[in-house]
Every structure is written in C-alpha cells, then in structure tokens.
Design an enzyme around this catalytic site. Structure first.
Site, PDB file in Angstrom:
ATOM      1  N   LYS A  74     -74.401  40.206-146.795  1.00  0.00           N
ATOM      2  CA  LYS A  74     -73.690  40.914-147.818  1.00  0.00           C
ATOM      3  C   LYS A  74     -73.431  40.162-149.271  1.00  0.00           C
ATOM      4  CE  LYS A  74     -69.253  43.203-148.066  1.00  0.00           C
ATOM      5  NZ  LYS A  74     -67.934  43.743-147.233  1.00  0.00           N
ATOM      6  N   SER A 112     -66.553  48.013-147.422  1.00  0.00           N
ATOM      7  CA  SER A 112     -67.251  47.630-148.388  1.00  0.00           C
ATOM      8  C   SER A 112     -68.649  46.865-148.051  1.00  0.00           C
ATOM      9  CB  SER A 112     -66.647  46.318-149.113  1.00  0.00           C
ATOM     10  OG  SER A 112     -66.338  45.354-148.098  1.00  0.00           O
ATOM     11  N   SER A 144     -64.026  46.975-143.205  1.00  0.00           N
ATOM     12  CA  SER A 144     -65.334  46.857-144.193  1.00  0.00           C
ATOM     13  C   SER A 144     -66.455  47.067-143.751  1.00  0.00           C
ATOM     14  CB  SER A 144     -65.346  45.721-145.226  1.00  0.00           C
ATOM     15  OG  SER A 144     -63.925  45.854-145.696  1.00  0.00           O
TER      16      SER A 144
END
Length: 560
Positions: A166, A241, A265
């Site tokens: 990420k 996210s 997330s």
C-alpha cells in the site's frame, strides 16, 4: 466525661445518616449521568441518521452518474497457471527450483499490465528492478548460495515471491504521498519496518498501490491517481483505504499484499472484492513508517499494517514474514483442532438503532457459517455503543497527521475555516474526508463533555472485557463486516456510520479478518468477519481455512 460519652453516642447515628445520604446521592448522580449519556446518544443517533438521509439525496444521484459513465467491461481472462497457485505452493516450488522466481514475477507483472488500465489500482511500479531481484534469487538457488531448503523455510519464507505494498507505507525510492496532492511528490527515503521485514524474508516488492487521501476514506479515490474500481464490477467500489491492494489481489494482479487497518481499511476492501484481509493483534507488526503518522501512545493499539491474499493458507505465511521481531507475542503456526474452537455469532449490532439493516444475502451467509461451525448465538449489548466509543477514541488521538498539521516552519498549510470554505467553493485540492477531519476533531476535543468521554472510555473497557471473557484462548466471534456487498462508487458517504462494524475491533485491540464465503444475487462477493482475543490470530487462520474449504473461497472475477 459524661458529656463526651453522650457526644459520641449522638454522632454515631449522625455518621450513619450522612453515609446513607452520600450513598443515595452517589447512586442518583450515577443514574443521572447514565440517563444523560443515553439521552445524548439517542439525540446523536437521531442527528446522524438524519444527516445520512440528507447526504443520500446528494450522494445517490452523483454516484449513479459517476458509476454510469464507467463502461461495464470485464477483465481479461487469467491464462497463466502460475497466477492460480497460492503463495505457499509457489514458495515451496521456487525453493526446490521447480519454478523460477523470474517466471512468477513476470507473470504478475504481465497481469498487472493487463488489468490496471481497467482497475486503476497502481500508483507506481518497480517491474524492472523486481525482475532483476528475481533473477538474482534464481542465480543463488542455482549455485546453492541461497542455503538449504530447511534454512530457506526458516529464514526466507517469501524467497522469490512478488509482494505489493500500500502506497501509504514507505518503500525506499517509491511514491509515499498517501494520495495527497502536494507541490512536490513525496518519495520515501527508507523502507518502513514492515517492508524491511518483507525484504528480509525474501519477498520482492513489485509496486505500491492506490489509497484515498491520507487513508481517510472507506473508498479509494484521490486527486493524484484517481478512482480505483472493483474487478467484479467496475461500476462498484473496491472499498478503502486499501482498495488498490484488494482490487489487484482479487484480479490476480498481485499475490500477496501489505495493507494497513485503522478502521476496517484492510477488511472492508477484502470483503468487497472477495479475498482475505487480516488485521493482526496490536504491535505484532510495527506500526511505524506510515504516512500519515501519529505519535499518540495509543496509535499502535488502533492502527496496524495488515495482510491480504487470495488463499487462506497464505495468511500465516505473510503475517509471519511481516511480524516485528521485537513486537507483541503471537501464535501463528500452532496446530488447531477445529472441534476445539468455540464459536459465537451475532447477525447485527444489537441493533444499535443507527446502522442500516444487514442485507438478507449476508444474513443467510452468516447463518450458514454459524451452522457449519456450530456457533452459539450471543447478544453483547454494549456493541450498541460502537460508533460513540470508536469515533471518540480515534478523533482524540494526539498529533495524527492531517492537512491541518503544522509544517516544519511551525505553521499549517491551511486552517479549518479556510479549507472548508475552499471546498464548498470548489477550490480545495483535498477530498472531503481530509477536509472534514479537522472540524470533527475540533468538536470532539472541545464540545463533548468530559463526563461523556469518561463514560465512553468506561464502556470501551467493559466491552473489551466482555469479548476477552467470551472468547478466551479458544473462541472466535462471527460478525458482519458491513450491511451490504460492494456498492456503487461514492455511496459510502451516506453509510459512514455502518463502518463501525469493523472500526470497533480497532478500538478494542482485537485481531479480526474478513473471509470470503460466497456471492450474492448480483454475483458480488460476500464476506464475514472472524474475531479472536488478542494474540490468538492462529484461531482466525484455522477458521478461515475451514470456511475456504467449505464455501469455496476466492472466485475469479468475470472475464471477457
């Protein structure tokens, strides 16, 4: 002396009376505080439900318009058989020189180039360097300098495997803006601790993936990279996210993903795309090297890097590689008899009177899972406080990095009033969650009574104790992750309160994973959460493997 004696005998009943009155006052005061908190919660719930309703008037048409403009294309089919093997199997074959690391890395590189134009999940790749590193792994295996198979299993369990990260986690030399539009692109100067662990375990970093601005949304879009789409239906969100990771992994564009989880997330994107997403016990993985950062003492209890993959057997493999050598103790590979695990479940949060009803397809899936595991239905009444306790804890964290954080010169780039006005006028370079985090922090820290905050802190500790007492060292809890499967883009904004199904386990510091258990009537993935007590992550992995065996696990997205 007589008077003194009479005085003593007279004060004894008086003391009893005073003590009695004090006790009555204390009970009345506590009852009054409890009733005030309940009335405040009732008022807040009514206000939030009204706000979500008003939001939907604007969000629904906009979402329909944006999603409708996205062509309903399908992904190219998965043709390379290497893409259908688990990381556990590939690692074993690479170690035994049955498969070359270069071939595995190239297969995933080619798949990324196929699917990313449709998904928009990659921020920046390092394909050329990854191929070089893969060739070096193959050379070391060929000449024997890599070590024996046994040594590699122990010291380099990910040797030769591609791993995506990420973008909010620092990878040296790669973009690290966390979706924020900056005057100058932010490039990581060194690896985050968890990325160093991945490299030490032999993993090859393939790319960094998309995230919403400062990881502050449960959908993945920003003004730098744009909108990430769900591989099962491009008109649906991949969640956030960690939506970039989830979209790539579900599309077989990535084998293993390092995510983060502060309020679901990692788990919500996994839920929406039909893969496995795990939030470890606090401090099992180092929480540092992340953008945005925070120096609050409770940050590592609330936030943690997470693991994401398509196959349940890869969860302990990946988490074992990510694990901080000096972090909290955790059991990963302990053999578990499924019959020895006690299972409990709830179909909703009480209900709390705040979240939306759970979709019937998800309710059926939870009942199927509970029936298969022989789970006992329970009712944890304090779960109705999840929104209150979670939001208040997160928004009270000190010095969490936002667009309002002071810069090295001691001044912030913007102020709350200025940025809200710019956003309303359409001139802000930030997205709505980044703009609104400032006003929300201001309200919680300045206008919520301290008695209310103390009450919620008390409820948090009681709920945590409820879970630990219930689960012990041999129990798991089955729970919804969200009331619906993947919705159209941007519809999270009238469903914000529903994220408490996941956020509560960050607040309580419990490990949790999203597990794929089927498809709904629209052929979108259905997942459930599996929760355990701190340090009992291995129980979650055992249940995840069993659910994968029983319900089928990951399903390739529709292809042309």
């Amino acid at each position: 002396m007589k008077l003194t004696g009479e005085s003593t005998t007279m004060t004894s009943p008086l003391k009893a009376l005073v003590e009695f009155l004090r006790l009555i006052y204390t009970k009345c005061y506590r009852k009054l505080v409890r009733e005030c908190n309940q009335q405040m919660s009732y008022a807040i719930r009514r206000l939030l439900r009204a706000a979500m309703c008003v939001f939907s008037w604007f969000v629904m048409p906009y979402s329909q318009c944006v999603s409708g403009r996205i062509a309903r294309r399908k992904l190219p089919p998965i043709e390379d058989p290497l893409l259908l093997l688990s990381a556990t199997v590939l690692a074993e074959r690479i170690r035994r020189r049955e498969v070359r690391s270069e071939d595995v890395v190239r297969a995933y590189m080619n798949r990324c180039q196929q699917v990313n134009p449709l998904l928009n999940a990659i921020v920046e790749d390092r394909f050329a360097k990854a191929l070089e590193e893969a060739r070096e792994v193959d050379r070391q295996l060929d000449d024997g300098s890599a070590g024996t198979v046994e040594e590699l299993v122990r010291d380099k369990p990910l040797l030769g495997l591609p791993v995506s990260i990420k973008e909010s986690l620092a990878v040296e030399g790669m973009s690290n803006t966390a979706g924020r539009k900056l005057r100058e692109k932010k490039v990581a100067l060194e690896d985050a601790p968890v990325v160093r662990q991945i490299r030490r375990a032999g993993g090859i970093v393939l790319l960094v993936s998309n995230t919403p601005e400062l990881c502050l949304c449960w959908e993945t879009y920003n003004q730098c990279t744009g909108l990430t789409r769900n591989p099962h239906n491009l008109q649906r969100t991949a969640g956030g996210s960690s939506g970039g990771e989830a979209a790539l992994i579900a599309a077989a564009g990535s084998l293993l993903g390092v995510t983060t989880d502060i309020a679901g997330s990692s788990r919500l994107p996994a839920l929406f795309t039909g893969v496995f997403g795990h939030k470890p016990s606090p401090y099992v993985v180092s929480p540092y090297g992340h953008h945005p950062s925070c120096d609050d003492e409770n940050w590592g209890s609330f936030f943690t890097p997470g693991a994401m993959c398509r196959y349940a057997e890869d969860l302990p493999l990946l988490l074992g590689a990510m694990r901080d050598p000096e972090g909290a103790p955790v059991t990963l590979d302990k053999p578990v008899q499924l019959t020895a695990i006690k299972s409990y479940y709830m179909e909703n949060d009480g209900p709390s009177g705040l979240t939306r009803p759970i979709d019937p397809d998800i309710v059926r899936a939870i009942r199927d899972v509970a029936g298969h595991l022989g789970a006992q239905r329970v009712h944890l009444k304090r779960l109705r406080w999840t929104l209150d306790i979670s939001m208040c804890k997160m928004l009270r964290m000190k010095n969490i990095e936002t667009i309002y954080t002071p810069q090295p010169n001691g001044k912030p780039d913007t102020t709350i009033k200025r940025e809200v006005l710019k956003y309303l006028l359409g001139f802000s370079t930030s997205d709505m969650p980044s703009v609104m985090i400032g006003p929300m922090q201001h309200i919680v820290n300045n206008y919520i009574p301290q008695s209310r905050l103390d009450f919620l802190d008390g409820q948090t500790e009681k709920l945590r104790k409820d879970f630990i007492d219930l689960l012990g060292t041999d129990g798991v809890f089955i729970y919804p992750g969200f009331p619906n499967t993947a919705h159209r883009h941007y519809r999270i904004f009238h469903k914000l309160v529903d994220t408490t199904y996941m956020m509560v386990f960050n607040t309580l510091g419990l490990p949790a994973a999203s597990c794929m258990v089927g498809l709904d009537r629209e052929k979108l993935p259905i997942g459930v959460q599996i929760v355990a007590a701190p340090g009992q992550d291995h129980l979650i992995f055992a249940v995840a493997k069993e659910l994968e065996r029983r319900f089928g696990g990951w399903v390739p997205p529709p292809s042309e």
